[in-house]
Design an enzyme around this catalytic site. Structure first.
Site, PDB file in Angstrom:
ATOM      1  N   HIS A  40      10.434  -2.075  27.000  1.00  0.00           N
ATOM      2  CA  HIS A  40      11.490  -2.397  27.961  1.00  0.00           C
ATOM      3  C   HIS A  40      12.760  -1.595  27.641  1.00  0.00           C
ATOM      4  CE1 HIS A  40      14.027  -4.957  30.540  1.00  0.00           C
ATOM      5  NE2 HIS A  40      14.902  -4.843  29.557  1.00  0.00           N
ATOM      6  N   GLU A  41      13.133  -1.572  26.372  1.00  0.00           N
ATOM      7  CA  GLU A  41      14.329  -0.823  25.962  1.00  0.00           C
ATOM      8  C   GLU A  41      14.127   0.684  26.175  1.00  0.00           C
ATOM      9  OE1 GLU A  41      17.059  -2.431  25.503  1.00  0.00           O
ATOM     10  OE2 GLU A  41      15.989  -4.330  25.535  1.00  0.00           O
ATOM     11  N   HIS A  71      14.902   1.568  29.680  1.00  0.00           N
ATOM     12  CA  HIS A  71      16.332   1.776  29.937  1.00  0.00           C
ATOM     13  C   HIS A  71      16.743   3.196  29.558  1.00  0.00           C
ATOM     14  CE1 HIS A  71      17.335  -2.290  31.070  1.00  0.00           C
ATOM     15  NE2 HIS A  71      16.891  -2.793  29.922  1.00  0.00           N
TER      16      HIS A  71
END
Length: 182
Positions: A147-148, A151
């Site tokens: 998920h990071e 980003h």
């Protein structure tokens, strides 16, 4: 590292968010005040706002590095200090997306938190709490890191900076419609 809640970390996060939000609001209100009192035009106001956003985007990661170092519970880890499955996951995912493997920081806190910051994918940082490393299963931890990485891959740092233009543009529309009514 201990497995305890770190209230200092929580206070830091809230304080940092408040400082950045407060500075942005103060700067924007100052621009509005100056515009009303001195008669600067809309283009000059937009230029000042864009200048502040660029400054914030450029200095933000360095300021956050400094703030996190003042917190004292953040440790930047070499990749060989991380769990092997996480290093393998980072290498494979970053290679597949043509990303540089980001710096990984660990905060000594039993809570669950993860965030990413930087100016661009080449200098991105991912910060995780020790609680996540101690508690999450391998696939859960990899999902958080994925998920990071998402980003980072999608340049969300720049997108969120540009999203701050919305209030400025809404104000400009308001001013334009107000002039039309006079």
């Amino acid at each position: 590292m201990s497995n305890r809640r770190n209230p200092v970390w929580q206070k830091f996060f809230v304080t940092s968010l408040g400082v950045w939000l407060g500075l942005g609001i103060l700067f924007f209100c100052t621009l509005i005040y100056i515009r009303e009192r001195s008669g600067i035009n809309d283009l000059e106001m937009i230029s000042g706002g864009l200048g502040f956003l660029i400054f914030q985007w450029l200095i933000g990661p360095r300021l956050l590095d400094w703030q996190l170092s003042m917190l004292g519970s953040l440790t930047w880890k070499k990749h060989e200090e991380l769990p092997i499955h996480l290093v393998d996951f980072l290498k494979a995912t970053c290679a597949a997306k043509a990303l540089k493997i980001p710096r990984i920081g660990i905060i000594d806190d039993a809570g669950f938190n993860a965030f990413t910051y930087g100016n661009h994918p080449g200098n991105a940082r991912i910060v995780l709490t020790q609680g996540m490393l101690n508690t999450l299963k391998q696939d859960e931890l990899e999902a958080v890191v994925a998920h990071e990485l998402g980003h980072i891959y999608h340049w969300d740092f720049l997108f969120m900076t540009l999203a701050q233009l919305a209030p400025m543009l809404l104000y400009m529309f308001y001013r334009a419609f107000l002039k039309d009514k006079k």
